[in-house]
Design an enzyme around this catalytic site. Sequence first.
Site, PDB file in Angstrom:
ATOM      1  N   HIS A  85      -3.515   4.328   4.850  1.00 17.63           N
ATOM      2  CA  HIS A  85      -4.779   3.757   4.852  1.00 17.63           C
ATOM      3  C   HIS A  85      -6.067   4.078   4.091  1.00 17.63           C
ATOM      4  CE1 HIS A  85      -7.390   0.669   6.263  1.00 17.63           C
ATOM      5  NE2 HIS A  85      -8.085   1.554   6.800  1.00 17.63           N
TER       6      HIS A  85
ATOM      7  N   TYR B 185       4.255   5.891  11.352  1.00 15.86           N
ATOM      8  CA  TYR B 185       4.248   4.789  11.829  1.00 15.86           C
ATOM      9  C   TYR B 185       5.207   3.687  10.997  1.00 15.86           C
ATOM     10  CZ  TYR B 185       0.336   3.877   9.148  1.00 15.86           C
ATOM     11  OH  TYR B 185      -0.899   3.739   8.128  1.00 15.86           O
TER      12      TYR B 185
ATOM     13  N   ARG C 223       0.936  -1.123  -0.047  1.00 19.73           N
ATOM     14  CA  ARG C 223       0.073   0.408   0.168  1.00 19.73           C
ATOM     15  C   ARG C 223       0.505   1.243  -0.067  1.00 19.73           C
ATOM     16  NH1 ARG C 223      -1.660   1.189   5.310  1.00 19.73           N
ATOM     17  NH2 ARG C 223      -0.454   3.121   5.551  1.00 19.73           N
TER      18      ARG C 223
END
Length: 349
Positions: free
Chosen positions: A261, A270, A257
Site C-alpha cells: 500500500h 494479508y 496494486r
Amino acid sequence: MPETTAVKFEVKYLQILDETGKADEKLMPKLSKEQILRMYELMVEGRIFDDILFKLQREGRVLTFAPGKGQEAAQVGSVLAMEKDDWIAPAFRENTAFIALGMPMDVIIQYWGGDERGNKMPDGINSLPVAIPVGGHITHAVGMAWAFKLQKKKSTMVCFFGDGASSKGDFYEGLNMAGVFKAPLVAICQNNQWAISVPVKQQTAAETLAQKAIAFGFEGIKVDGNDVFAMYKATKDALEKVKAGKGPVLIEAYTYRLSDHTTADDAGKYRDPQEVEEWKKKDPIDRLKKYMAKRKIWNENDEKKLLKSAKERVEAAVKAFEEMPEPKREDMFKYVFEKPTAQMEEQMK
Ligand SMILES: Cc1ncc(C[n+]2csc(CCOP(=O)(O)OP(=O)(O)O)c2C)c(N)n1
Ligand SMILES: [Mg+2]
C-alpha cells in the site's frame, strides 16, 4: 399483481489488448506508432520512478511513499486521452499520471520528500494537489467541474480515486451532484482490489463498481485497467460525451496494486502471494511490450536504451530534488489560515 420491468440496465466491459499482447483491431482506437511508443515509454518511466522512490524511502531520503506499480496503464491511458484544457484531481497514487501530464519529476519527488512546495503545481500542469484524505477530493473535483460548466469553459475534470474511496460518503454525494448538474466530470475509480488490507469484496456487495453510476443517472463502464488501449479509448469516449453536455461518466479501471500500500505497509501479511503471481501475468507493461514486438516496432535494443535513459532521467530528478534549498521552518505555520492564531504564533516562536 403482475410484475413488469420498471427499467433495465447494463454495464459494458472494455478490453482491447489481452494478456498475450493481441489487440482487437475492431475496437482499437486511432493511435500512431509514435503515440504507442510514447505510452510505453511513460509506463516504463513510471515503473522505474516507483522502484527508485521505494528505495529512496528505505534509505531515509524521502518520506512514506505510495507506489503505483501495476496501475501504469490505467494512468497513462487516461491522461494521454485528455486535452490541454482538461484537469486532473489525483488521489495519492497518481505519480505515473503526473509524469504523463508532464509534471517535472523533481517536483513530484519534492512532495514525497515532505516538502509541501511539491504540491504547488507548476504552470501549465492542470492538477489539484495530492489528496491524502480518501475520497475527499471527489467533491472538490465535482465543484470545479460544475464551475467550468457555469463559466462556459471547455475544461473537464478527470478525478482519480480508489475502490476504497467508493465506500465514502464523498463519493455518493459528489457523484450524485455531478449527475444532477451534468457536471463535466470523468470519474476514474482505479479498482486495484485492495484498500490497504481490506479487499474489494468488503467494500461492496455490488458485482462492479461501475454500476454505481446507474443510481446517479449516468453511464458507468468497467474497463480492463491493465490495458492501456482500453483505458485510452474509454477515457477519450467519456471526455467526448461529457463535453457534449451529456453528463458525467464513471470508469472502473479494473487493475491491481502489485506493491505494498505504501512503504509503511507489508502486504505479505494479508495477501495471498498466489494472487499477486496471477496478477503479474496481467502486467500492463509486459502486454504492451508483447504487442509492440509483434508489430515489429520494438526490440530488445530499444528496450535496453529506454531502461537506461529512463533511469538516468529519474536519477537526475532525484539529484535536482536533493539540491533544492530546504523549506523554511516557519512556512508550516504561515499558510494554514489567512492570519496565524495566537497559539500558532507562540508555537512558531
Ligand atoms: C478519510 C481517510 N480515512 C482513512 C485514511 C487512511 N487510508 C489511506 S489510504 C487508505 C485506503 C485507500 O484505498 P483505495 O481508495 O482503494 O485507494 P488505494 O490506496 O488502493 O490506491 C486508507 C484507509 C485516509 N487517508 N483518509
Ligand atoms: Mg484500492
